[in-house]
Scaffold this active site. Structure first.
Site, short mmCIF file in Angstrom:
data_model
loop_
_atom_site.label_atom_id
_atom_site.label_comp_id
_atom_site.label_asym_id
_atom_site.label_seq_id
_atom_site.Cartn_x
_atom_site.Cartn_y
_atom_site.Cartn_z
N GLY A 185 47.80 40.05 36.79
CA GLY A 185 48.28 41.49 37.13
C GLY A 185 49.57 41.86 38.29
O GLY A 185 50.14 42.50 37.67
N SER A 244 40.69 42.58 27.81
CA SER A 244 40.57 43.36 28.96
C SER A 244 41.81 42.89 29.75
O SER A 244 42.13 43.80 30.74
CB SER A 244 39.36 42.96 29.50
OG SER A 244 40.03 41.36 30.12
N ASN A 245 43.39 42.30 29.36
CA ASN A 245 44.22 42.29 30.78
C ASN A 245 45.22 43.29 30.79
O ASN A 245 46.39 43.30 31.44
CB ASN A 245 44.77 40.51 30.00
CG ASN A 245 44.04 39.34 31.19
OD1 ASN A 245 43.81 38.75 30.17
ND2 ASN A 245 43.53 39.51 32.00
N LEU A 246 45.43 43.92 29.28
CA LEU A 246 46.74 44.29 28.73
C LEU A 246 46.53 45.79 29.09
O LEU A 246 48.25 46.01 29.66
CB LEU A 246 46.37 44.76 27.57
CG LEU A 246 46.65 42.93 26.76
CD1 LEU A 246 46.43 43.55 25.23
CD2 LEU A 246 47.80 42.20 26.47
N ARG A 275 47.22 45.97 32.40
CA ARG A 275 48.14 46.26 34.03
C ARG A 275 48.99 44.59 34.11
O ARG A 275 49.60 44.72 34.14
CB ARG A 275 46.79 45.95 34.74
CG ARG A 275 46.10 44.53 34.72
CD ARG A 275 44.97 44.40 35.71
NE ARG A 275 44.40 43.40 35.85
CZ ARG A 275 43.86 42.80 34.92
NH1 ARG A 275 43.17 43.95 33.89
NH2 ARG A 275 42.15 41.76 35.26
N LYS A 291 48.51 32.57 28.73
CA LYS A 291 49.64 33.05 30.06
C LYS A 291 50.77 32.57 30.31
O LYS A 291 52.62 33.05 30.38
CB LYS A 291 49.08 33.78 30.83
CG LYS A 291 47.62 34.14 31.06
CD LYS A 291 46.88 35.33 31.73
CE LYS A 291 45.88 36.36 31.21
NZ LYS A 291 44.94 36.67 32.72
N ASN A 310 40.92 35.05 43.75
CA ASN A 310 39.69 35.10 44.00
C ASN A 310 39.89 33.96 44.88
O ASN A 310 41.08 33.19 45.57
CB ASN A 310 38.83 33.17 42.92
CG ASN A 310 39.84 32.22 42.71
OD1 ASN A 310 40.13 31.31 43.63
ND2 ASN A 310 40.51 32.67 41.78
N CYS A 332 38.22 41.99 40.25
CA CYS A 332 39.13 42.96 39.50
C CYS A 332 37.77 43.65 37.90
O CYS A 332 37.36 44.41 38.08
CB CYS A 332 40.61 42.67 38.91
SG CYS A 332 41.76 42.61 40.36
N CYS A 340 22.72 40.94 37.55
CA CYS A 340 24.07 42.22 37.61
C CYS A 340 24.50 42.93 36.34
O CYS A 340 23.90 42.97 35.60
CB CYS A 340 24.82 41.01 38.40
SG CYS A 340 25.41 40.44 37.10
#
Lengths: 80, 374
Positions: free
Chosen positions: B42, B70-72, B74, B87, B132, B194, B337
């Site tokens: 991001g 799920s990256n796209l 941002r 990437k 992280n 995130c 969780c």
């Protein structure tokens, strides 16, 4: 008399508010305020790395606080 | 020393040349600089685009991950066609098309204690755009040890932080670093990433662009970088704060350590996990049906539990160490969780650090168990 507390990161989630008006009844240090915060929000116990700034500068536990001071609670964040 | 500018460069950078305080000397400094961007996610995407467009001479891109769907929302360097591709490689290809005058170095790997010093030492500035705490402490310590500037940015939901660390001052002195700001990492997974906590897609665009601005300022000598200063930006109401960072007395960084243990997290997810400590949703269902003696603990935050849960008791991750007595009732503990990643750390914490025996986690978390679309 009161202090103004701004919260960031998870501190905003814990307090449920971005800005808190905090009562100032008697002279108080940063460390004493942290104890008061802990009593009201026990979740702060786990935030050992929470940093606290007074009037836009990081402050240690012995720093005295005065009415009208602006406190910022700034926990670490890691997202990228 | 100053090499000639080509016609392409003269036109390409003409608005920089026209900027009074920047000029050809600022552009020359960019061209002679090298930046290592740690994380092409991001923050890394806008950061890389602006650094490449601006004409930084050499840019290293290190990221072990592949592009996922799920990256796209941002990570604006990537398209739907890039899914599954590394990437760092995709980014370098796009950026080379943007500016052919920049030299790119691609590392499809994680920054680790083993490779950090060698890599970092080959650049002038390191941009910390990781996701992280373990890598953030590693980047910081490696920069301090090799005398490199660390331009830091980090995100949380709708908020960002930016600062310039370890900037050279007079003599041998250096400005404050990440450990002056946060000497110790927070307890494992107390602060959601995130994936767990969500992030507004446009936020890294803004904060990553500010991070790029700080790097360009540092390299070109223009403006006043965020030295000994933390910029906080809450996008929700555009609350901004500049907080001065004092030196932590007695802070010494002598060598790299094992950051995964320090932060209770793993930089990369290894393929082999503690299989013995995992149960599938159908197993949990049958245990509940049979009335097996289990202690079902939902380790998410209370607000998450209130929104949606599958029963059991809500003890947030960070509270676990304070509830050990109750956990040692003899019943099988099942940690739950949201998606199953926090509970992985929960098992590690209870088994690895506190020596509890019969601890499992629910694969797929609450979402997997309920099987709906979230």
């Amino acid at each position: 008399m009161s202090l103004s507390i701004l919260t960031f990161g998870i501190a905003k989630d814990i307090t449920g508010s971005a800005v808190l008006e905090w009562p100032y009844d008697k002279p108080l240090t940063v460390g004493e305020l942290q104890v008061q915060l802990l009593e009201r929000y026990p979740a702060f116990r786990t935030l050992a790395s929470l940093r606290l700034a007074v009037n836009k500068s990081y402050a240690g536990p012995d720093t005295p606080l005065y009415p009208g001071d602006e406190i910022a609670l700034i926990p670490p964040v890691a997202g990228g | 020393m100053a090499a000639e500018w080509t016609q392409d460069e003269l036109l390409r950078y003409s608005r920089h040349f026209a900027l009074p305080e920047f000029g050809s000397s600022g552009q020359e400094r960019l061209r002679n600089s090298a930046v290592l961007v740690v994380g092409a996610g991001g923050l890394g995407c806008p950061l890389l685009m602006y650094l490449a467009a601006a004409g930084v001479g050499r840019i290293g891109i290190i990221d072990p991950d592949a592009v996922s769907l799920s990256n796209l929302h941002r990570q604006v360097l990537y398209t739907s066609e890039d899914l599954g591709r590394p990437k760092a490689e995709v980014a370098a290809k796009r950026l080379a098309a943007l500016n052919p005058h920049v030299e790119f170095e691609v590392f499809v790997e994680a920054l680790l204690s083993e490779n950090a010093l060698e890599l970092v030492s080959r650049y002038d500035v390191v941009a910390d755009g990781t996701d992280n705490f373990a890598t953030r402490y590693l980047v910081n310590d490696a920069c301090v040890l090799t005398g490199k500037i660390n331009v830091y940015a980090a995100l949380y939901r709708m908020e960002g932080q930016v600062a310039v660390f370890n900037y050279p001052l007079e003599g041998e002195r250096r400005s404050t670093n990440y450990r002056d700001l946060y000497p110790d990492p927070p307890p494992p997974e107390l602060v959601p990433n995130c994936e767990e906590g969500g992030v507004l897609g446009v936020l890294p665009g803004i904060i990553g662009a500010i991070q790029a601005a700080e790097i360009i300022k540092v390299l070109s000598g223009v403006g006043e970088p965020l030295i000994d200063t933390l910029l906080l930006w809450d996008l929700a109401a555009h609350r901004q704060q500049l907080i001065s960072i004092p030196k932590q007395p007695g802070l010494v960084i002598e060598k790299l350590i094992f950051y995964e243990q320090l932060c209770g997290s793993l930089v990369t997810k290894p393929a082999t996990q503690t299989m013995a400590h995992e149960i599938k949703p159908e197993i949990l269902r049958s245990w509940l049906h049979e009335g097996k003696d289990i202690l079902l603990i939902d380790i998410r935050e209370p607000y998450e539990f209130d929104e949606l849960n599958i029963g059991g008791e809500n003890i947030p991750m960070a509270e676990l160490p304070f509830q050990l007595e109750r956990l040692q009732s003899g019943a099988t503990i099942v940690l739950v969780c949201k998606t199953g990643s926090r509970s992985e750390l929960g098992v590690k914490l209870l088994v690895g650090q506190y020596g509890l025996q019969d601890v499992s986690r629910l694969i797929g978390g609450v979402e997997g168990y309920l099987g709906g679309d979230f």
